[in-house]
Design a protein around this motif. Structure first.
Motif, PDB file in Angstrom:
ATOM      1  N   LEU A  83     -10.057   8.857 -18.086  1.00 23.92           N
ATOM      2  CA  LEU A  83      -9.355   8.217 -19.208  1.00 23.92           C
ATOM      3  C   LEU A  83      -9.325   6.699 -19.037  1.00 23.92           C
ATOM      4  O   LEU A  83      -8.263   6.051 -19.153  1.00 23.92           O
ATOM      5  N   ASP A  84     -10.487   6.104 -18.727  1.00 25.39           N
ATOM      6  CA  ASP A  84     -10.621   4.657 -18.559  1.00 25.39           C
ATOM      7  C   ASP A  84      -9.784   4.100 -17.411  1.00 25.39           C
ATOM      8  O   ASP A  84      -9.502   2.906 -17.356  1.00 25.39           O
ATOM      9  N   ARG A  85      -9.381   4.960 -16.526  1.00 27.98           N
ATOM     10  CA  ARG A  85      -8.603   4.520 -15.356  1.00 27.98           C
ATOM     11  C   ARG A  85      -9.398   4.875 -14.108  1.00 27.98           C
ATOM     12  O   ARG A  85      -9.934   5.975 -13.984  1.00 27.98           O
ATOM     13  N   THR A  86      -9.492   3.922 -13.182  1.00 26.50           N
ATOM     14  CA  THR A  86     -10.216   4.174 -11.937  1.00 26.50           C
ATOM     15  C   THR A  86      -9.394   5.105 -11.057  1.00 26.50           C
ATOM     16  O   THR A  86      -8.305   4.764 -10.599  1.00 26.50           O
ATOM     17  N   ARG A  87      -9.943   6.282 -10.868  1.00 23.99           N
ATOM     18  CA  ARG A  87      -9.245   7.315 -10.102  1.00 23.99           C
ATOM     19  C   ARG A  87      -9.470   7.152  -8.604  1.00 23.99           C
ATOM     20  O   ARG A  87      -8.586   7.480  -7.797  1.00 23.99           O
ATOM     21  N   GLY A  88     -10.663   6.687  -8.233  1.00 21.07           N
ATOM     22  CA  GLY A  88     -10.964   6.538  -6.823  1.00 21.07           C
ATOM     23  C   GLY A  88     -12.284   5.826  -6.598  1.00 21.07           C
ATOM     24  O   GLY A  88     -13.057   5.569  -7.537  1.00 21.07           O
ATOM     25  N   TYR A  89     -12.551   5.478  -5.329  1.00 28.49           N
ATOM     26  CA  TYR A  89     -13.761   4.768  -4.932  1.00 28.49           C
ATOM     27  C   TYR A  89     -14.532   5.641  -3.932  1.00 28.49           C
ATOM     28  O   TYR A  89     -13.936   6.172  -2.988  1.00 28.49           O
ATOM     29  N   TYR A  90     -15.836   5.762  -4.151  1.00 30.03           N
ATOM     30  CA  TYR A  90     -16.669   6.602  -3.292  1.00 30.03           C
ATOM     31  C   TYR A  90     -17.169   5.818  -2.070  1.00 30.03           C
ATOM     32  O   TYR A  90     -17.741   4.738  -2.209  1.00 30.03           O
ATOM     33  N   TYR A  91     -16.952   6.408  -0.894  1.00 33.82           N
ATOM     34  CA  TYR A  91     -17.439   5.859   0.371  1.00 33.82           C
ATOM     35  C   TYR A  91     -18.278   6.928   1.070  1.00 33.82           C
ATOM     36  O   TYR A  91     -18.192   8.117   0.745  1.00 33.82           O
ATOM     37  N   TYR A  92     -19.060   6.483   2.035  1.00 36.24           N
ATOM     38  CA  TYR A  92     -19.756   7.448   2.888  1.00 36.24           C
ATOM     39  C   TYR A  92     -19.477   7.097   4.337  1.00 36.24           C
ATOM     40  O   TYR A  92     -19.269   5.937   4.702  1.00 36.24           O
TER      41      TYR A  92
END
Length: 347
Positions: A83-92
């Protein structure tokens, strides 16, 4: 007469025995959920180190929630949005010999820090996540790799912090613990009331008129020896009105009753009218309110007539005039006036 011996005490025990079923059934449902789903690990997650943890084993053992000690996390450049909100950031990062994708909450990773050296994160293990697969497809395109090549290099399991700490998870944990604690507490309290009826709520409400144990003993004695009037579940003795129905138990001194009236209810299904039942409402001193539902008209009329004759100060029938009189007698707005006066002084 023998059936009236200790009738109030027996009715209190029966009433609370019947009320035990609901919290017991609910606790059984909660325990079943804990067996089917990883509720235990969600509420009390274990801590795992990156060098000796297998996401495959944890997932197959249904230990899908935990706290993971991670090191050397690198931002992929991709985020998860809802919904146009950043839920999380992907890392490895590396867990043992596996490269694993980790989805971090924005606050945890400081809105996408390039690298994170050390981190302990509470997360949920996901298997072949659609979002993670889409991420890997995009990464493969960015790195000029084949999709099969990157999928074979990166673990099929991902760790997601938002899925473990998001609103839905927190709401589930809150209501699970709250309802479980409420059910367990209800069972304990009901068992105490069954074992010791004198400490039950119906008896303790009589504290406004004297010592509850003495009032219970006197009401039991009067009911067993000389009831003045009796219906199926309502009784009048020399000094008390007593209710012993499946809807509740009540004891109230006749001289404390202020107002009585009845209310009729039509029972119907679709267009068919089945019956009319009547509810007796009693208002007593010290804001003691009694409701006796689903009675027949003749029983309630008999009770009301007898009470009115036994105590001529009782207001009979529902009317605006009687309501205002009771409001004045009970001093219903006393608390509001006290609060208003206190606030006025403070201001």
């Amino acid at each position: 007469m023998d059936s009236l011996e200790h009738l109030i005490t027996r009715s209190i025990k029966t009433y609370y025995k019947n009320r035990l079923y609901a919290p017991i059934i609910f606790l059984v449902i909660l325990m079943a959920l804990a067996v089917i789903f990883p509720v235990k690990h969600m509420l009390l997650p274990r801590t795992y180190s990156a060098d000796n943890v297998s996401l495959y084993q944890l997932y197959n053992n249904k230990e899908t929630y935990g706290k993971f000690k991670l090191s050397n996390l690198y931002f992929t450049g991709y985020t998860s949005k809802w919904l146009d909100r950043t839920r999380g950031y992907y890392y490895y990062t590396m867990l043992g010999s596996e490269c694993v994708i980790v989805l971090l909450d924005p606050d945890t990773c400081e809105q996408g820090a390039p690298t994170i050296e050390q981190l302990t994160v509470r997360g949920q293990i996901l298997y072949e996540s659609e979002a993670a697969r889409s991420l890997l497809s995009n990464l493969a395109r960015d790195l000029n790799w084949s999709e099969d090549g990157i999928l074979s290099t990166v673990s099929s399991y991902t760790i997601s912090e938002p899925d473990a700490t998001g609103f839905v998870s927190k709401a589930f944990e809150f209501f699970y613990v709250l309802t479980g604690a409420y059910s367990a507490l209800s069972i304990i309290i009901y068992c105490v009331f069954i074992a010791f009826p004198v400490v039950s709520i119906p008896v303790q409400k009589t504290r406004a008129y004297g010592k509850p144990a003495e009032i219970l003993a006197e009401a039991e004695e009067e009911l067993a020896t000389l009831p003045q009037l009796a219906t199926e579940d309502m009784f009048i003795t020399e000094h008390y009105f007593i209710e012993t129905s499946s809807y509740g138990v009540a004891i109230v001194p006749i001289d404390a009753i202020i107002w009585i009236y009845k209310y009729s209810t039509m029972h119907k299904f679709l267009w068919h009218h089945f019956s009319i039942t009547y509810t007796l409402y009693i208002t007593a001193a010290k804001r003691h309110y009694i409701k006796c539902p689903k009675n027949i008209k003749s029983d309630i009329d008999g009770i009301m007539d007898y009470l009115a004759e036994a105590n001529h100060d009782i207001l009979v029938g529902f009317s605006e005039e009687n309501r205002l009189k009771v409001e004045e007698i009970q001093d219903d707005f006393e608390i509001i006036r006290k609060i208003s006066g206190f606030l006025s002084k403070r201001v």
